[in-house]
Design a protein around this motif. Structure first.
Motif, PDB file in Angstrom:
ATOM      1  N   HIS A  30      45.712  47.599  54.326  1.00 41.41           N
ATOM      2  CA  HIS A  30      46.929  47.302  53.540  1.00 41.41           C
ATOM      3  C   HIS A  30      48.510  47.912  53.518  1.00 41.41           C
ATOM      4  O   HIS A  30      49.059  46.902  54.039  1.00 41.41           O
ATOM      5  N   ASN A  31      48.418  49.451  53.529  1.00 41.30           N
ATOM      6  CA  ASN A  31      49.513  50.200  53.903  1.00 41.30           C
ATOM      7  C   ASN A  31      50.465  49.907  54.680  1.00 41.30           C
ATOM      8  O   ASN A  31      51.761  49.341  54.732  1.00 41.30           O
ATOM      9  N   PRO A  83      52.511  47.504  43.346  1.00 38.37           N
ATOM     10  CA  PRO A  83      53.597  47.097  41.919  1.00 38.37           C
ATOM     11  C   PRO A  83      54.182  45.659  42.269  1.00 38.37           C
ATOM     12  O   PRO A  83      54.492  45.076  43.222  1.00 38.37           O
ATOM     13  N   ASP A  84      54.214  45.406  41.121  1.00 38.44           N
ATOM     14  CA  ASP A  84      54.869  43.894  41.044  1.00 38.44           C
ATOM     15  C   ASP A  84      56.475  43.513  42.152  1.00 38.44           C
ATOM     16  O   ASP A  84      56.423  42.377  42.729  1.00 38.44           O
ATOM     17  N   GLY A 516      47.065  57.009  47.858  1.00 35.17           N
ATOM     18  CA  GLY A 516      45.757  56.566  47.539  1.00 35.17           C
ATOM     19  C   GLY A 516      45.685  55.524  46.334  1.00 35.17           C
ATOM     20  O   GLY A 516      46.494  54.036  45.932  1.00 35.17           O
ATOM     21  N   ALA A 517      44.573  54.575  46.868  1.00 36.30           N
ATOM     22  CA  ALA A 517      43.986  53.076  46.146  1.00 36.30           C
ATOM     23  C   ALA A 517      44.486  52.046  46.356  1.00 36.30           C
ATOM     24  O   ALA A 517      45.979  52.606  47.959  1.00 36.30           O
ATOM     25  N   VAL A 518      44.470  50.793  45.775  1.00 32.10           N
ATOM     26  CA  VAL A 518      45.557  49.751  46.777  1.00 32.10           C
ATOM     27  C   VAL A 518      45.978  49.235  46.391  1.00 32.10           C
ATOM     28  O   VAL A 518      46.876  49.257  44.512  1.00 32.10           O
ATOM     29  N   SER A 519      47.115  49.884  46.998  1.00 28.63           N
ATOM     30  CA  SER A 519      48.652  50.249  46.604  1.00 28.63           C
ATOM     31  C   SER A 519      50.613  49.599  46.859  1.00 28.63           C
ATOM     32  O   SER A 519      51.258  49.047  46.755  1.00 28.63           O
ATOM     33  N   GLY A 520      50.219  49.620  48.273  1.00 27.72           N
ATOM     34  CA  GLY A 520      51.210  49.392  49.142  1.00 27.72           C
ATOM     35  C   GLY A 520      52.216  50.684  49.233  1.00 27.72           C
ATOM     36  O   GLY A 520      52.891  50.296  49.993  1.00 27.72           O
TER      37      GLY A 520
END
Length: 534
Positions: A30-31, A83-84, A516-520
């Motif tokens: 995802h990143n 993040p939104d 870290g985590a699904v954050s992008g």
């Protein structure tokens, strides 16, 4: 299984007539997709090289059980830190659904089954539950006071995640001294023990510090504090969401955004080396050599070291610490406490996660034993998002179990690995059955061959499936999401927390400063560093 619809976002082989790109991204998780979307939208030529036959990395949806249409979030399973701003910037076609229950913790007090309920948002039922379990209203007041203070920290830190790294002093000056000390300066266990008296309440607070992180709550390295902070700061609220359509919907949307902007997404393309030079870097893949002004590494730093021709120190290899279990049920089981399963399973259901139980389990695992009483958490995503189920009988549901304090070192011996994995799974199921009127074996669905629909993965399985060294879901221990006061932030890669020892090679995955985590975040911040540099 490919989580991306065939032909929509993947493009097969590297074009024969193309060998130069502005940016080559190694890894299509995802990143990497996030970075590709930002960079391609800015007009740069971008190639994403993914060794598997599909993009998505750990954030995929797949049919895990033969003959069953349900698509499970097989590895990563919830979203908070995305993040939104990224959703808006990239125009992602994605819906993140809130959970109506934050958590439910079944307990037995004086032989009587009960449970601690935390609603989302908290209401009278939460206050009543705290009184029933703890015998007083004081614990709930302490709970509200603590999380209000944590919320103040989150409100300050969250907006900085998509900006150049702030310095610690800047953030420290904007929050209360006591909560900064509790979260950043001293082991988190000290604050939990000082602020709360009830063992169950202490444990519910503590578990956010231990997801994928093997540590005592009194650990002097403070890796548990950093894990806790990341779990509580997402978008300033720390709320966790279920992506409608499963985790694959997140990476489907990112892949569509990247491909739609012109990025070349190539699957089945395993990179074998990266060689930086004065003008950029060469990337060897599938018998080809590609040149790029910048290479973004959406792989763990340990893996990147090998691609760069370095010999990583074996003692530095990350050590993951979890048991992930995916389960398909014919129906939700009833709880001994009498709680409505549709409420109890809708959020995080804590098992064996009393404070003392967590510390005991850590000590046992550190001594080389599978914890006798397994700490873990259960989620039923299909209560929030029934679309993942497919055409199934009424009442069918998914369960996801995430076990703590199971470091990869427990399973290092290949001769005993299978036995230990079976032991860990058995104890995980037992920790759930303890609180059920209907044992899992009585409600578990069966696949086309008649086998129970239960899939378990230890760190070694994660490493084999996803090339995450040590099965570490964060690619290594998390870092504070800010820079030290004396850090050199003189170039874009350093300012964005994505620097390596090579100017043309940047981190863009979970191993980045704010990964870290699904954050992008790793992808967003690497893209911003490149765009500042070109």
């Amino acid at each position: 299984m490919n989580s991306i619809p065939a032909g929509r976002t993947t493009s097969g082989d590297i074009p024969a007539d193309r060998s130069d790109y502005d940016v080559v991204i190694v890894g299509g998780g995802h990143n990497g997709l996030t970075a590709a979307a930002y960079l391609a939208r800015a007009g740069l030529s971008v190639a994403v090289l993914e060794r598997l036959d599909h993009t998505g990395g750990a954030a995929v949806s797949a049919r895990a059980f033969p003959g069953r249409p349900t698509r499970l979030s097989r590895y990563s399973y919830l979203v908070s830190l995305l993040p939104d701003q990224v959703l808006r910037d990239l125009g992602l076609d994605l819906r993140l659904a809130p959970r109506v229950t934050a958590s439910y913790t079944p307990v037995v007090r004086d032989g009587v089954p009960g449970g601690l309920l935390v609603e989302k948002p908290e209401g009278p039922a939460t206050a009543a539950s705290f009184r029933a379990v703890t015998g007083t209203g004081a614990e709930y007041e302490a709970w509200r006071e603590f999380y209000a203070a944590v919320g103040e920290v989150a409100a300050v830190v969250a907006p900085t995640l998509t900006a150049p790294l702030p310095r610690e002093a800047e953030l420290r000056s904007r929050v209360g001294a006591e909560i900064w000390k509790d979260l950043v300066r001293r082991p988190l266990g000290e604050a939990i023990e000082r602020r709360f008296a009830d063992d169950t309440v202490r444990g519910v607070v503590a578990t956010d510090a231990l997801i994928g992180t093997f540590a005592s709550l009194r650990e002097g390295s403070l890796i548990q504090n950093r894990c806790f902070l990341y779990h509580l700061i997402g978008n300033g609220t720390g709320e966790w969401h279920v992506p409608v359509g499963g985790m694959g919907a997140v990476t489907d949307a990112l892949a569509a955004a990247a491909a739609g902007a012109g990025a070349q997404l190539v699957t089945g393309a395993e990179v074998t080396s990266i060689r930086p030079d004065d003008d950029g870097a060469e990337v060897r893949v599938a018998g080809r050599v590609l040149r790029a002004r910048y290479v973004l590494a959406n792989v763990a730093p340990w893996v990147l070291a090998g691609l760069l021709g370095e010999t990583p120190d074996p003692s530095d290899k990350p050590v993951g610490a979890q048991l992930k279990v995916n389960i398909l049920l014919d129906r939700l089981p009833r709880l001994r406490s009498g709680a409505d399963p549709r409420v109890a399973f809708a959020g995080t259901l804590h098992l064996g996660e009393g404070y003392d139980e967590l510390e005991t389990a850590h000590a046992q695992a550190a001594a080389g034993r599978v914890p006798a009483r397994m700490p873990g958490e259960v989620y039923c995503h299909s209560l929030t998002d029934p679309t993942i189920l497919g055409d199934v009988a009424e009442g069918t549901h998914t369960l996801t179990y995430f076990g703590l304090h199971l470091p990869a070192t427990l399973f290092d011996d290949a001769a005993t690995r299978g036995q230990r994995k079976a032991e860990a799974l058995e104890r995980a199921i037992a920790s759930l059955d303890e609180h059920l009127l209907d044992p899992i074996s009585s409600v578990v669905a069966r696949d086309a061959a008649g086998a129970a629909c239960i899939e378990a993965k230890i760190p070694q399985d994660i490493e084999a499936d996803l090339n995450m060294p040590g099965g570490h879901i964060f690619h290594g221990d998390l870092a504070w999401p800010w820079a030290e006061d004396d850090a050199d932030l003189g170039d874009p890669a350093a300012r964005w927390g994505v620097a390596t020892n090579h100017p043309a090679v940047l981190l863009c995955g979970s191993g980045a400063r704010r990964g870290g985590a699904v954050s992008g975040l790793g992808g967003h911040n690497a893209a911003r560093a490149v765009l500042e540099s070109v």
